[in-house]
Design a protein around this motif. Structure first.
Motif, PDB file in Angstrom:
ATOM      1  N   LEU A 274     -16.102   5.094  -0.083  1.00 15.21           N
ATOM      2  CA  LEU A 274     -16.421   3.713  -0.427  1.00 15.21           C
ATOM      3  C   LEU A 274     -15.879   2.732   0.609  1.00 15.21           C
ATOM      4  O   LEU A 274     -14.777   2.901   1.126  1.00 15.21           O
ATOM      5  N   LYS A 275     -16.649   1.701   0.870  1.00 13.86           N
ATOM      6  CA  LYS A 275     -16.227   0.622   1.745  1.00 13.86           C
ATOM      7  C   LYS A 275     -15.455  -0.417   0.926  1.00 13.86           C
ATOM      8  O   LYS A 275     -15.516  -0.414  -0.305  1.00 13.86           O
ATOM      9  N   PRO A 276     -14.722  -1.323   1.604  1.00 14.84           N
ATOM     10  CA  PRO A 276     -13.939  -2.308   0.854  1.00 14.84           C
ATOM     11  C   PRO A 276     -14.756  -3.100  -0.157  1.00 14.84           C
ATOM     12  O   PRO A 276     -14.347  -3.259  -1.312  1.00 14.84           O
ATOM     13  N   SER A 277     -15.908  -3.614   0.250  1.00 11.37           N
ATOM     14  CA  SER A 277     -16.710  -4.415  -0.682  1.00 11.37           C
ATOM     15  C   SER A 277     -17.209  -3.581  -1.851  1.00 11.37           C
ATOM     16  O   SER A 277     -17.332  -4.087  -2.973  1.00 11.37           O
ATOM     17  N   GLN A 278     -17.474  -2.292  -1.611  1.00 14.93           N
ATOM     18  CA  GLN A 278     -17.955  -1.418  -2.692  1.00 14.93           C
ATOM     19  C   GLN A 278     -16.846  -1.127  -3.697  1.00 14.93           C
ATOM     20  O   GLN A 278     -17.102  -1.077  -4.903  1.00 14.93           O
ATOM     21  N   VAL A 279     -15.621  -0.948  -3.216  1.00 13.38           N
ATOM     22  CA  VAL A 279     -14.487  -0.758  -4.131  1.00 13.38           C
ATOM     23  C   VAL A 279     -14.335  -1.985  -5.029  1.00 13.38           C
ATOM     24  O   VAL A 279     -14.181  -1.877  -6.251  1.00 13.38           O
ATOM     25  N   SER A 280     -14.419  -3.170  -4.423  1.00 17.64           N
ATOM     26  CA  SER A 280     -14.287  -4.403  -5.183  1.00 17.64           C
ATOM     27  C   SER A 280     -15.414  -4.546  -6.197  1.00 17.64           C
ATOM     28  O   SER A 280     -15.177  -4.898  -7.361  1.00 17.64           O
ATOM     29  N   ASP A 281     -16.642  -4.258  -5.779  1.00 16.82           N
ATOM     30  CA  ASP A 281     -17.796  -4.415  -6.675  1.00 16.82           C
ATOM     31  C   ASP A 281     -17.709  -3.465  -7.868  1.00 16.82           C
ATOM     32  O   ASP A 281     -17.991  -3.854  -9.006  1.00 16.82           O
ATOM     33  N   ILE A 282     -17.335  -2.206  -7.620  1.00 16.08           N
ATOM     34  CA  ILE A 282     -17.260  -1.237  -8.720  1.00 16.08           C
ATOM     35  C   ILE A 282     -16.144  -1.612  -9.693  1.00 16.08           C
ATOM     36  O   ILE A 282     -16.313  -1.521 -10.915  1.00 16.08           O
ATOM     37  N   ARG A 304      -8.000   4.407  -3.333  1.00 17.81           N
ATOM     38  CA  ARG A 304      -8.853   4.042  -2.198  1.00 17.81           C
ATOM     39  C   ARG A 304      -8.539   2.627  -1.725  1.00 17.81           C
ATOM     40  O   ARG A 304      -8.555   2.339  -0.519  1.00 17.81           O
ATOM     41  N   ALA A 305      -8.251   1.733  -2.653  1.00 20.25           N
ATOM     42  CA  ALA A 305      -7.901   0.360  -2.285  1.00 20.25           C
ATOM     43  C   ALA A 305      -6.642   0.319  -1.429  1.00 20.25           C
ATOM     44  O   ALA A 305      -6.527  -0.498  -0.509  1.00 20.25           O
ATOM     45  N   SER A 306      -5.684   1.213  -1.717  1.00 17.26           N
ATOM     46  CA  SER A 306      -4.462   1.254  -0.915  1.00 17.26           C
ATOM     47  C   SER A 306      -4.761   1.663   0.527  1.00 17.26           C
ATOM     48  O   SER A 306      -4.102   1.209   1.464  1.00 17.26           O
ATOM     49  N   ARG A 307      -5.779   2.511   0.723  1.00 17.41           N
ATOM     50  CA  ARG A 307      -6.153   2.944   2.068  1.00 17.41           C
ATOM     51  C   ARG A 307      -6.915   1.857   2.826  1.00 17.41           C
ATOM     52  O   ARG A 307      -6.879   1.811   4.058  1.00 17.41           O
ATOM     53  N   ASP A 331      -0.427   1.738  -8.569  1.00 19.96           N
ATOM     54  CA  ASP A 331      -0.283   2.934  -7.746  1.00 19.96           C
ATOM     55  C   ASP A 331       0.823   2.668  -6.725  1.00 19.96           C
ATOM     56  O   ASP A 331       0.843   1.615  -6.074  1.00 19.96           O
ATOM     57  N   GLU A 332       1.751   3.606  -6.598  1.00 16.76           N
ATOM     58  CA  GLU A 332       2.848   3.420  -5.651  1.00 16.76           C
ATOM     59  C   GLU A 332       2.340   3.265  -4.228  1.00 16.76           C
ATOM     60  O   GLU A 332       2.910   2.524  -3.421  1.00 16.76           O
ATOM     61  N   GLU A 333       1.257   3.974  -3.906  1.00 15.20           N
ATOM     62  CA  GLU A 333       0.701   3.855  -2.566  1.00 15.20           C
ATOM     63  C   GLU A 333       0.116   2.468  -2.329  1.00 15.20           C
ATOM     64  O   GLU A 333       0.139   1.967  -1.200  1.00 15.20           O
ATOM     65  N   LEU A 334      -0.420   1.851  -3.370  1.00 11.76           N
ATOM     66  CA  LEU A 334      -0.934   0.499  -3.229  1.00 11.76           C
ATOM     67  C   LEU A 334       0.198  -0.475  -2.925  1.00 11.76           C
ATOM     68  O   LEU A 334       0.060  -1.352  -2.057  1.00 11.76           O
ATOM     69  N   LEU A 335       1.327  -0.336  -3.619  1.00 10.34           N
ATOM     70  CA  LEU A 335       2.476  -1.197  -3.336  1.00 10.34           C
ATOM     71  C   LEU A 335       2.969  -0.975  -1.911  1.00 10.34           C
ATOM     72  O   LEU A 335       3.296  -1.934  -1.200  1.00 10.34           O
ATOM     73  N   ALA A 336       3.022   0.284  -1.478  1.00  6.14           N
ATOM     74  CA  ALA A 336       3.452   0.575  -0.111  1.00  6.14           C
ATOM     75  C   ALA A 336       2.510  -0.072   0.901  1.00  6.14           C
ATOM     76  O   ALA A 336       2.953  -0.622   1.920  1.00  6.14           O
ATOM     77  N   ALA A 337       1.198  -0.016   0.617  1.00  4.97           N
ATOM     78  CA  ALA A 337       0.229  -0.642   1.517  1.00  4.97           C
ATOM     79  C   ALA A 337       0.393  -2.159   1.518  1.00  4.97           C
ATOM     80  O   ALA A 337       0.274  -2.808   2.568  1.00  4.97           O
ATOM     81  N   MET A 338       0.672  -2.727   0.355  1.00  6.32           N
ATOM     82  CA  MET A 338       0.891  -4.177   0.279  1.00  6.32           C
ATOM     83  C   MET A 338       2.125  -4.577   1.085  1.00  6.32           C
ATOM     84  O   MET A 338       2.119  -5.579   1.803  1.00  6.32           O
ATOM     85  N   GLU A 339       3.196  -3.802   0.964  1.00  7.45           N
ATOM     86  CA  GLU A 339       4.414  -4.108   1.710  1.00  7.45           C
ATOM     87  C   GLU A 339       4.210  -3.959   3.216  1.00  7.45           C
ATOM     88  O   GLU A 339       4.858  -4.646   4.007  1.00  7.45           O
TER      89      GLU A 339
END
Length: 641
Positions: A274-282, A304-307, A331-339
């Motif tokens: 999935l592409k960024p816009s597709q993740v958001s849309d779904i 996927r959003a974290s990636r 998701d812990e990976e999402l927080l890590a990506a945000m940081e």
């Protein structure tokens, strides 16, 4: 696509009447995939000049055209050489596609349906084209008959486009023409041999015509369900199916639930594509479909959003985090990506993104030093650009997560400046939230506390329809308690009728109840250490806080049995701190728990903390008893001296 008729744009162009341009003719044209148009004969009652061909697939969403731009194209185009039609000397046909050289030899003309010659209108009224008369003619039936020879997917796309044009021009679902098209679509759907994109197009048009109860939409969903079981969908197709399900959503429909569950499984498998816009849309579709955190694709989409976080636009980050907050997904990976990606980006980000990030961290109880430091620095430099609600979200998150940034002095000076200049702009409820969050960080805004305790402010709070709900009353009461216990305050006091008897609440906004499982693990070694009748649990204090385990001592420092608590000289509060009293990613107490312990100490309690992460490491009963002894008796000894 071969079957796409340039119907809608032609009819819309026919409605434009500019005398300076070449007279417009309405001539439906079938376009090939590479942009060439083939001459097709069909009946028409109105003769006008040829319109530039539209290439590619014309979906229902793209049938509207810019009439002004179209007129300009027609006016600027070179005049076309007429081609005579055999047997009709007075009639001419303007060639399609490219400009043709003068006819020097006999060229066989295509067999076209007869039509009336173009006559220059004598008045504007004579130039008006009746759309209804065009639609009621033989044009659409002729197009339908010609679509019959195309593959099913192409035919479905053509029928959907024709239905979409009917919708544009106001035809109702019960009109004979539309009913005829719907019947053809239903017959075609029974073949179960239509592409996913074409099925979605048909479903979208069916919804616009008949709503979510459409029989055609139901057949489309059945066909989609069969196709999902047999074939693998692409990311773009998955996004479109989710959007169609949102349109036709009927919560009680078993058919839709089956299709949705199958789509969830397919989406899980393709989440990594999935592409960024597709993740958001779904994610947006899942929210509208009232899906829950446990819905299969949600964790995959969060991962996927974290990636893809660095590739999201500001608006997409806001949308994704907003949905994840509502779904309660973290998701812990999402927080890590945000940081990793957000601190350097926040300097140029929109205020809405910053406040949404802080709101997400608060809801997920994520105490992130890199993010909070970046937000605090941005606040010091650019707080004037933020709305009062965005400011409140940032301060409240820091207070409730018990985070004091390194630039806290500058941050609170900036906050004080904003409160001074924009006090009246804050909604009363937001202002209470901000001041209440400050006391968690041991910052006491006494100048503004006196204002919220004033009769005028309390009346304003009620006049704006924001009644003093239980949380607002508890926040005011805790703010009043803080000014009484922790600082010297001589301003107005909170009216007596607004004081609360307890801070315990269903939403746990002021104190987190003791975890029963942790208490059961502590109970046996505590009883062995003190005795069964030498402590009590869940004691309400006179200020409204709840003590997990209370131990009472006499004047000499001896532990009193329950029967002699009337002779209590000093009290000890054991705080059995379960996981919910800490930030989710650290061992820092939440702001409300840190404030509660400070206030208990100010009230005369000696506070002893028993955190879960220390006690859970102990395995044997002897280790647990020794641990409690090391925690409790040094405190008692300190009491004695």
């Amino acid at each position: 696509m071969k079957s796409i008729a340039c119907f809608s744009s032609s009819v819309r162009a026919a409605r434009q009447h500019t005398s300076a341009c070449v007279p417009l003719n309405w001539a439906p044209i079938l376009c090939s995939p590479i942009g060439r148009c083939s001459n097709v004969d069909f009946a028409s009652k109105t003769v006008v000049a040829q319109q530039p061909c539209v290439t590619g697939v014309r979906t229902f969403h793209n049938t509207l055209v810019n009439a002004v731009a179209f007129q300009q194209q027609v006016c600027e185009a070179p005049l076309l050489s007429p081609v005579p039609i055999p047997g009709r000397e007075e009639d001419t046909l303007y060639p399609i596609g490219r400009r043709m050289p003068p006819n020097t030899a006999a060229i066989p003309a295509p067999q076209l349906s007869p039509y009336s010659p173009y006559i220059k209108p004598q008045s504007n009224a004579a130039a008006l084209v009746t759309i209804q008369s065009l639609l009621e003619g033989d044009v659409i039936p002729d197009l339908c008959s010609r679509l019959a020879g195309f593959p099913n997917s192409d035919r479905a796309e053509g029928l959907a486009t024709l239905l979409g044009a009917c919708v544009e021009f106001g035809l109702k679902a019960h009109s004979p023409l539309v009913l005829s098209l719907i019947n053809e679509c239903l017959e075609l759907l029974s073949t179960r041999d239509i592409g996913m994109a074409q099925l979605c197009h048909l479903g979208e048009v069916a919804y616009v015509l008949e709503g979510s109860q459409s029989a055609m939409a139901a057949e489309v969903l059945d066909s989609i369900g069969v196709a999902l079981e047999e074939d693998v969908v692409s990311p773009s197709e998955a996004v479109r199916i989710y959007s169609l399900l949102v349109l036709c959503h009927i919560p009680a429909s078993q058919r839709q639930k089956i299709v949705l569950n199958t789509l969830h499984r397919r989406t899980e498998r393709l989440a990594h594509r999935l592409k960024p816009s597709q993740v958001s849309d779904i994610l947006q579709s899942l929210l509208k479909l009232q899906q829950r955190r446990a819905t299969p694709p949600v964790p995959k989409l969060c991962h996927r959003a974290s990636r893809l976080l660095k590739d999201f636009s500001d608006d997409e980050v806001v949308e994704v985090l907003s949905v994840l907050m509502i779904l309660g997904q973290h998701d812990e990976e999402l927080l890590a990506a945000m940081e990793k990606h957000l601190p350097g980006r926040l300097e140029k980000s929109s205020p809405e993104l910053i406040s949404t990030v802080m709101e997400y961290c608060l809801q997920m109880r994520c105490r992130s030093e890199p993010i909070f430091e970046a937000v605090a620095e941005h606040f010091v430099c650019h707080a004037e650009r933020h709305s009062t609600l965005q400011i409140a979200k940032q301060i409240v998150a820091m207070g409730r997560l018990n985070y004091l940034p390194q630039c806290s002095s500058e941050m609170f000076k900036k906050l004080e400046s904003i409160l001074s200049t924009r006090f009246s702009q804050f909604q009363p409820r937001s202002l209470i939230e901000v001041l209440h969050a400050c006391i968690h960080l041991e910052r006491f805004p006494m100048n503004y506390t006196s204002k919220v305790f004033s009769t005028h402010f309390l009346q304003r709070l009620q006049e704006q329809g924001e009644s003093l709900d239980k949380n607002a009353v508890r926040q005011l009461a805790q703010l009043h308690l803080a000014t009484s216990l922790e600082c010297t305050y001589t301003g107005p006091r909170l009216p007596r009728f607004l004081h609360v008897k307890t801070f315990s609440s269903f939403d746990q906004a002021f104190e987190t109840p003791m975890e029963i499982l942790l208490y059961k693990r502590v109970e046996v070694p505590l009883t062995q250490l003190l005795g069964e009748n030498f402590y009590s649990t869940r004691i309400f204090t006179h200020c409204g806080y709840t003590v997990d385990v209370e131990i009472c001592l006499d004047e000499d420092g001896y532990v009193l049995p329950l029967s002699q608590w009337d002779h209590t000289y000093r009290r000890m509060a054991l705080c059995l701190d379960g996981q919910n009293r800490f930030c989710s990613n650290t061992h820092h107490l939440l702001g409300k728990e840190a404030t509660k312990r400070r206030h208990l100490r100010r009230m005369g309690y000696e506070v002893v903390q028993i955190p879960y992460f220390e006690f859970d490491k102990l395995t044997t009963l002897e280790e647990k008893v020794q641990y409690l002894q090391n925690k409790i008796f040094p405190t008692i000894f300190k009491f004695h001296h």
